[in-house]
Design an enzyme around this catalytic site. Sequence first.
Site, PDB file in Angstrom:
ATOM      1  N   GLU A 103       0.826  -1.205   0.000  1.00  0.00           N
ATOM      2  CA  GLU A 103       0.000   0.000   0.000  1.00  0.00           C
ATOM      3  C   GLU A 103       0.860   1.254   0.000  1.00  0.00           C
ATOM      4  O   GLU A 103       0.666   2.162  -0.811  1.00  0.00           O
ATOM      5  CB  GLU A 103      -0.920  -0.003   1.229  1.00  0.00           C
ATOM      6  N   ASP A 124       1.146   4.113  -2.966  1.00  0.00           N
ATOM      7  CA  ASP A 124       0.736   5.487  -2.683  1.00  0.00           C
ATOM      8  C   ASP A 124       1.852   6.479  -2.967  1.00  0.00           C
ATOM      9  O   ASP A 124       1.646   7.484  -3.658  1.00  0.00           O
ATOM     10  CB  ASP A 124       0.281   5.616  -1.220  1.00  0.00           C
ATOM     11  N   SER A 181      -7.360   2.112  -3.710  1.00  0.00           N
ATOM     12  CA  SER A 181      -6.063   2.502  -3.151  1.00  0.00           C
ATOM     13  C   SER A 181      -5.157   3.139  -4.182  1.00  0.00           C
ATOM     14  O   SER A 181      -4.283   3.926  -3.840  1.00  0.00           O
ATOM     15  CB  SER A 181      -5.339   1.252  -2.663  1.00  0.00           C
ATOM     16  N   ASP A 215     -16.930  12.009 -17.863  1.00  0.00           N
ATOM     17  CA  ASP A 215     -17.990  11.139 -17.354  1.00  0.00           C
ATOM     18  C   ASP A 215     -17.730   9.693 -17.787  1.00  0.00           C
ATOM     19  O   ASP A 215     -17.386   9.436 -18.939  1.00  0.00           O
ATOM     20  CB  ASP A 215     -19.329  11.638 -17.931  1.00  0.00           C
ATOM     21  N   ILE A 216     -17.897   8.777 -16.842  1.00  0.00           N
ATOM     22  CA  ILE A 216     -17.762   7.349 -17.151  1.00  0.00           C
ATOM     23  C   ILE A 216     -19.166   6.824 -17.431  1.00  0.00           C
ATOM     24  O   ILE A 216     -20.118   7.155 -16.719  1.00  0.00           O
ATOM     25  CB  ILE A 216     -17.115   6.595 -15.970  1.00  0.00           C
TER      26      ILE A 216
END
Length: 601
Positions: free
Chosen positions: A295, A299, A516, A558-559
């Site tokens: 993680e 990040d 994440s 927009d998706i």
Amino acid sequence: MAPSLRLLLALLCAAPAFGLPTSPYEVKESVNPPHGWVQHSTAPPEHSIELRIGLPQPNFGILESHLYEVSDPDHHRYGQHLSKEEVEELVAPHPGSLDAVDEWLAFHGIQEEDISRSPAKDWITLSLPVELVEKMLDTKYHVWKHTKTGDYIVRTTSYSLPIHLHEHVDVIQPTTMFSQFKPFRSTISKVEAAPATSATDSLGSLVNPATGLTIDASCNVTITVSCLQQLYNAVGFTPSAKGNSIGITGYLEEFASIADLEAFFVQQVPTAENSSFKFVSVNGGINNQSDPGFEASLDVQFAFGLSHPIPPTFFSTAGSPPFIADDDTPTNTNEPYLNWLDFILSQEKIPLSISTSYGDDEQTVPESFAKRVCADFAQLGARGTSLIFSSGDHGVGDGDSNPATQTCFTNNGKNETKFIPTFPATCPFVTSVGATDNVAPEVAVSRFFSGGGFSNYFSRPSYQDPTVPNFLSKLAPGTFEGLFNPNGRGFPDVSAQGDRFEIIVGGQAFLIGGTSASAPTVNGFISLLNDVRLSKGLPSLGFLNPFIYKKGFAGFTDILSGHNSGCGTTGFNVTKGWDPVTGFGTPNFGKLKELVLETGA
Ligand SMILES: *[C@@H]1O[C@H](CO)[C@@H](O)[C@H](O)[C@H]1NC(C)=O
Ligand SMILES: *[C@@H]1O[C@H](CO)[C@@H](O)[C@H](O)[C@H]1NC(C)=O
Ligand SMILES: *[C@@H]1O[C@H](CO)[C@@H](O)[C@H](O)[C@H]1NC(C)=O
Ligand SMILES: *[C@@H]1O[C@H](CO)[C@@H](O)[C@H](O)[C@H]1NC(C)=O
Ligand SMILES: *[C@@H]1O[C@H](CO)[C@@H](O)[C@H](O)[C@H]1NC(C)=O
């Protein structure tokens, strides 16, 4: 009994001006443990608990009005963020509450030197043995075990306070909190050895029909920093403003390796070679260079890779829950957000955008606690920092087993099935980020499901009023009736790519996915937008949502395809405009950099 009665009489004789030191007890909060937690044994009496006492903030409403004014792009105060001192004054408890709580602590033999206070004095922290906490809260702690994960925690399902204290205390934890705060990477099993980058270069290019932008075809298979720059229209942009900063929070012993970041830069961001991040230890947190986490690596590599050379900071907050039943070292079993918040709110300078890729099911966090933590996030927004959180990886569900069969039991005592929103993504004062994949066009991610839906704790904030009812009105009558709260804060706000990110951990390349990945991506682009504003002498963006819902949405793509399965349903569908799967969609930096200059000039 007798000694405490004597003490009580002695204190009564001292006759303080502000009222009785104690009074009969009444239940302050009681919960049902969430699905999966079973009582294991009584808590060891000497087990140390780091107790947090949150005092009411009677002027929070005023802070909130300031926050909305300085975050509203049409308001003349847009961008006029508050100072540390101004914020502290607005969240300070009433002196009467401080006195009443101090007196109660003194009654139990606790002195000022035994406690620590947040800068605004709205939180008190103290370490106490279970047996004393049980006496103070008229409760009984147990060790609880999670049937699936095998985790242990020390909690109670109910606690009490003297009646006269109820109005002087908002929340005391850890008592009733059963959350399993976790990173939102889609399970470690999805991490696989990455293909050599050069092998995919020969794939040619694709055109994203939604934006008209050309993208390397390899980006449909493996996401790199360059892919995100192409996809989100930031190719060739180099930040140059002074005074900018970006942060990543790390928890649960997720460490970020500098050598891995270096190797990542050599591969993906050659201009950043030899640069690193500032490491900040919170509450004794370390950054063990021999133990890099997936993680933390994801990040820092993507957020800092996208935003280089904006000065980056990695915060590592100590805490490795859960408590192990037979380990009597005082383990911190608290929600670590609070330790980080205490720390960051005490700093004069705070990174201007910060992302967090950790969270939990909203229902496992007691409402009183969620509201206080969310109110603390509002303080950061008021000071000019954008807070970005992952929306979760389980669609409308809770991630139990597979989305088709998961039952999503509530822990409201009724054992109903309901959609399970994610906290802190549901806090109205943060920007929450869902996930997409594919690049031509982008769709809601389907290898896992982008967390989304509606809060059961936070009602719809006014900035969502022109938008969210539109989505709701498009649902067929009766859709998911009773499964979600149509008056709740809808999330996520926006989205970004969230699958097959190529990262380096322990010197090896991996592909990793999850919201994440989406949160640090948005963090990187927000940091670039701050650069655009700072370089024109304008203040940072701060709390983003009022801007996004009023103007910024026009700078998101927009998706139009996908859904977010969970709880035995296919979840919500992506629609034209905002939806609780991908929010307003994914950033178009080229458009957003114009929009952020149109405001508050
Ligand atoms: C991108 O990859 C997905 C599968 O992951 C595939 O279905 C889709 O057709 C690909 N898109 C293009 C334009 O190649
Ligand atoms: C990074 O450091 C190495 C070794 O000191 C040096 O050879 C290289 O030129 C540096 N790269 C950049 C981009 O400054
Ligand atoms: C750092 O990680 C290594 C590898 O997991 C471990 O052996 C070592 O004890 C850790 N050091 C600290 C200070 O935790
Ligand atoms: C809730 O009900 C389901 C059956 O509908 C049952 O399997 C489950 O054990 C119940 N859970 C609790 C906590 O009562
Ligand atoms: C989502 O779309 C599918 C296919 O059009 C439809 O059958 C389903 O009812 C929709 N679901 C919701 C919640 O609107």
